[in-house]
Design a protein around this motif. Structure first.
Motif, short mmCIF file in Angstrom:
data_model
loop_
_atom_site.label_atom_id
_atom_site.label_comp_id
_atom_site.label_asym_id
_atom_site.label_seq_id
_atom_site.Cartn_x
_atom_site.Cartn_y
_atom_site.Cartn_z
N UNK A 64 1.06 -1.16 -0.04
CA UNK A 64 -0.27 0.18 -0.09
C UNK A 64 0.92 1.15 0.04
N UNK A 65 0.95 1.94 -1.09
CA UNK A 65 1.84 2.91 -1.26
C UNK A 65 1.29 4.36 -1.53
N UNK A 66 1.61 5.25 -0.85
CA UNK A 66 1.07 6.38 -0.58
C UNK A 66 1.49 7.35 -2.04
N UNK A 67 1.04 8.33 -2.67
CA UNK A 67 1.36 8.94 -3.68
C UNK A 67 2.49 9.89 -3.34
N UNK A 68 1.78 10.96 -2.31
CA UNK A 68 2.72 12.02 -2.15
C UNK A 68 3.46 11.78 -1.01
N UNK A 69 4.73 11.62 -1.41
CA UNK A 69 5.76 11.61 -0.04
C UNK A 69 7.19 12.30 -0.46
N UNK A 70 7.98 12.36 0.81
CA UNK A 70 9.17 13.15 0.43
C UNK A 70 10.38 12.10 1.06
N UNK A 71 11.35 11.89 0.64
CA UNK A 71 12.10 12.55 -0.52
C UNK A 71 11.51 11.79 -1.94
N UNK A 72 11.23 10.46 -1.99
CA UNK A 72 10.63 9.78 -3.06
C UNK A 72 9.15 9.84 -3.09
N UNK A 73 8.53 10.15 -4.03
CA UNK A 73 7.07 9.85 -4.35
C UNK A 73 6.58 8.51 -4.43
N UNK A 74 5.41 8.51 -4.24
CA UNK A 74 4.83 6.85 -4.32
C UNK A 74 5.30 6.55 -5.98
N UNK A 75 4.86 7.12 -6.69
CA UNK A 75 5.20 6.62 -8.18
C UNK A 75 6.66 6.61 -8.58
N UNK A 76 7.53 7.18 -8.23
CA UNK A 76 8.95 7.07 -8.22
C UNK A 76 9.49 5.64 -7.38
N UNK A 77 9.00 5.67 -6.16
CA UNK A 77 9.23 4.43 -5.52
C UNK A 77 8.75 3.09 -6.24
N UNK A 78 7.61 3.33 -6.84
CA UNK A 78 6.98 2.31 -7.65
C UNK A 78 7.83 1.73 -8.63
N UNK A 79 8.44 2.75 -9.52
CA UNK A 79 9.41 2.66 -10.54
C UNK A 79 10.56 1.71 -10.19
N UNK A 80 11.04 2.26 -9.02
CA UNK A 80 12.34 1.47 -8.54
C UNK A 80 11.97 0.18 -8.08
#
Length: 183
Positions: A64-80
């Motif tokens: 379960x991944x929040x979209x708006x986070x710092x320093x990595x957003x949810x979408x960036x975390x998902x891509x990684x």
């Protein structure tokens, strides 16, 4: 004698920069027999994922991944996570959702995209569906591995016969072509 819930071996990874949201979701899943793990952000989850990748043992999990986070957003975390080869289904959660973001997340392979606030039962149902899909994928991968091992165990001559069979040739024609008996 108590029996273990069928989903007890599946981790629910909750990634949100809001501690109250993390704790609330962990409580929700814990109360339903799930094992919840919480992460304050993407870097922490990715560190765990890198260890799992190195060991080759991902286990079963849903994220379960929040979209708006710092320093990595949810979408960036998902891509990684995807770049690491992570097999876990990912459900995005956001309080700031828009149709474009949701469509993009699902097109990129996310399991679902849910807006906060959401109904607890609906979230649990979606996680259950994602888990079932992950289990089915694991079963399919296990069967594919079994078939690859069976194929690898064939002798060179058996490979030749199999190739002929796959071309639709009959036993008699294969035997004649390979210079062997039909039996």
């Amino acid at each position: 004698m108590t029996s273990e819930p069928p989903h007890a071996a599946v981790d629910i990874h909750i990634v949100d920069d809001d501690a109250d949201v993390r704790d609330g979701l962990a409580w929700l899943f814990d109360s339903r027999g799930w094992q919840a793990r919480t992460w304050a952000g993407g870097p922490e989850l990715l560190a765990d994922a890198q260890q799992r990748q190195a060991s080759g043992d991902w286990g079963l999990a849903v994220v379960l991944l929040d979209v708006r986070m710092q320093p990595l957003s949810g979408p960036v975390t998902f891509e990684r996570l995807k770049a690491l080869g992570c097999p876990w289904p990912v459900l995005f959660l956001t309080g700031h959702g828009d149709v474009g973001t949701a469509v993009e997340a699902v097109k990129n392979g996310a399991w679902d995209f849910l807006e906060k606030p959401f109904q607890d039962n609906m979230l649990v149902d979606r996680v259950e569906q994602a888990m079932q899909a992950a289990l089915a994928q694991t079963d399919a991968e296990r069967e594919a591995r079994r078939l690859r091992q069976a194929l690898d165990s064939l002798s060179p001559r058996e490979h030749e016969v199999l190739k002929e069979l796959l071309h639709g040739h009959y036993n008699k024609n294969i035997a004649e072509h390979l210079g062997i008996t039909a039996r």
